[in-house]
Enzyme design. Sequence first.
Site, PDB file in Angstrom:
ATOM      1  N   GLY A 156       0.728  -1.101   0.135  1.00 21.66           N
ATOM      2  CA  GLY A 156      -0.032   0.288  -0.366  1.00 21.66           C
ATOM      3  C   GLY A 156       0.667   1.654   0.071  1.00 21.66           C
ATOM      4  O   GLY A 156       1.981   1.326  -0.411  1.00 21.66           O
ATOM      5  N   GLU A 206       4.190   6.466  -7.972  1.00 21.82           N
ATOM      6  CA  GLU A 206       3.718   6.296  -9.552  1.00 21.82           C
ATOM      7  C   GLU A 206       4.561   4.634  -9.479  1.00 21.82           C
ATOM      8  O   GLU A 206       5.027   4.013 -10.352  1.00 21.82           O
ATOM      9  CB  GLU A 206       4.914   6.431 -10.224  1.00 21.82           C
ATOM     10  N   GLY A 207       6.000   4.124  -8.910  1.00 17.82           N
ATOM     11  CA  GLY A 207       6.937   3.096  -8.827  1.00 17.82           C
ATOM     12  C   GLY A 207       5.074   2.100  -9.139  1.00 17.82           C
ATOM     13  O   GLY A 207       5.347   0.905  -9.589  1.00 17.82           O
ATOM     14  N   HIS A 208       4.745   1.662  -7.912  1.00 17.49           N
ATOM     15  CA  HIS A 208       2.988   1.042  -7.869  1.00 17.49           C
ATOM     16  C   HIS A 208       2.335   1.260  -8.603  1.00 17.49           C
ATOM     17  O   HIS A 208       2.365  -0.631  -9.573  1.00 17.49           O
ATOM     18  CB  HIS A 208       2.650   0.553  -6.713  1.00 17.49           C
TER      19      HIS A 208
HETATM   20  P1  AMP Z   1       6.563  -2.180  -1.292  1.00 14.03           P
HETATM   21  O1  AMP Z   1       4.445  -1.671  -1.070  1.00 14.03           O
HETATM   22  O2  AMP Z   1       7.286  -1.512  -1.287  1.00 14.03           O
HETATM   23  O3  AMP Z   1       6.036  -4.062  -0.824  1.00 14.03           O
HETATM   24  O4  AMP Z   1       6.102  -2.388  -2.676  1.00 14.03           O
HETATM   25  C1  AMP Z   1       5.430  -3.296  -3.636  1.00 14.03           C
HETATM   26  C2  AMP Z   1       5.898  -3.541  -5.156  1.00 14.03           C
HETATM   27  O5  AMP Z   1       6.349  -1.957  -5.509  1.00 14.03           O
HETATM   28  C3  AMP Z   1       7.696  -4.515  -5.301  1.00 14.03           C
HETATM   29  O6  AMP Z   1       7.440  -5.282  -6.572  1.00 14.03           O
HETATM   30  C4  AMP Z   1       8.261  -3.245  -5.200  1.00 14.03           C
HETATM   31  O7  AMP Z   1       9.732  -3.835  -5.874  1.00 14.03           O
HETATM   32  C5  AMP Z   1       7.333  -2.329  -6.716  1.00 14.03           C
HETATM   33  N1  AMP Z   1       8.146  -1.259  -5.671  1.00 14.03           N
HETATM   34  C6  AMP Z   1       8.547  -0.485  -5.110  1.00 14.03           C
HETATM   35  N2  AMP Z   1       9.590   1.483  -5.411  1.00 14.03           N
HETATM   36  C7  AMP Z   1       9.412   1.032  -6.858  1.00 14.03           C
HETATM   37  C8  AMP Z   1      10.010   2.100  -7.288  1.00 14.03           C
HETATM   38  N3  AMP Z   1      10.219   2.833  -7.805  1.00 14.03           N
HETATM   39  N4  AMP Z   1       9.547   1.362  -8.930  1.00 14.03           N
HETATM   40  C9  AMP Z   1       8.977   0.589  -9.239  1.00 14.03           C
HETATM   41  N5  AMP Z   1       9.050  -0.769  -8.735  1.00 14.03           N
HETATM   42  C10 AMP Z   1       8.848  -0.050  -7.267  1.00 14.03           C
END
Ligand code: AMP
Length: 304
Positions: A31, A35-37
Amino acid sequence: MRTLTTLDDLRLELDAARLSGRSIGLVPTMGALHEGHLSLVDRSVAENGVTVVTIFVNPTQFRPGEDLEAYPRQLQDDIALASERGADIVFAPPVHEIYPDGYSTTVSVVGITETLCGAPERRGHEHFDGVTTVVAKLFNMVQADRAYFGQKDAQQVAVIRRMATDLNFRTKVIACPTVREADGLALSSRNAYLTAEERPRALALSKALRSVAGALSDGQRDVATLSAIARDELSVTDSVEYFEIVDPDTLEPVSTIERPVLAVTAARVGKTRLIDNFLLEPHATAVTTPTNPNPTPQAAHLQG
Ligand code: AMP
């Protein structure tokens, strides 16, 4: 878009989708979507008939000293964002739906979980056990055709690929490029913890990686020399956990760059632990350009 909280409801929806011949894409997250997610959601929506975004702050993957309660939570905003980007289902289960009373199984990948973010002094192996256990459960719950992960967490991608291969999951693991701020900082939910004083120093990670990529493109292939360049840039952080240049699949350190490698770093700025990485190729400039908010995809073998 539907928001579901129980496995029974999720299975009902997904069985119907499968019967109608639609492929299923899974985007696991904790959650606080940025923009990465959302880049993972975009890719899944482009490649699948149904996209499931899971939002679960997984207690078993928190490190000692990391505050589970303080982790950013914004479910209503996340639901709106996922819906805007075309997701079909947000699955946001309560903790007892994933770990009911009596839950006792751990999925553990050995070897590549014991280095870098998994080093024994960081008790990182337990962190990865938390990750592989919850991802294995989500793979079983969703039975997706494809699951999307960020290359930002390069070691996590390598560990999940290993697990998916070893346990014969049919879900294809797809790694997507790191999305960055315009100045190069990799997007992360944890960036919200940075103070105004810390934010410029957080740039040291991407700057270090960019300097290493620059030196490599100028012909410097010696890892000790490249590491010294990186550590110089990283000296403005409060502590460097590691800077290493490793094989992208095995995560074994290399001493000279003759083939594509991964430069990986983790450092603390204030109380915030930050990670970043670049894929480097000996005959080209860095595949990821940190000043580009829409970086080109990293090497094909990391793309799944
Ligand atoms: P998290 O919510 O931190 O567990 O991240 C969920 C997914 O989003 C994981 O596969 C992360 O690697 C991916 N993610 C997080 N930050 C980025 C980002 N800056 N660019 C691309 N994917 C991301």
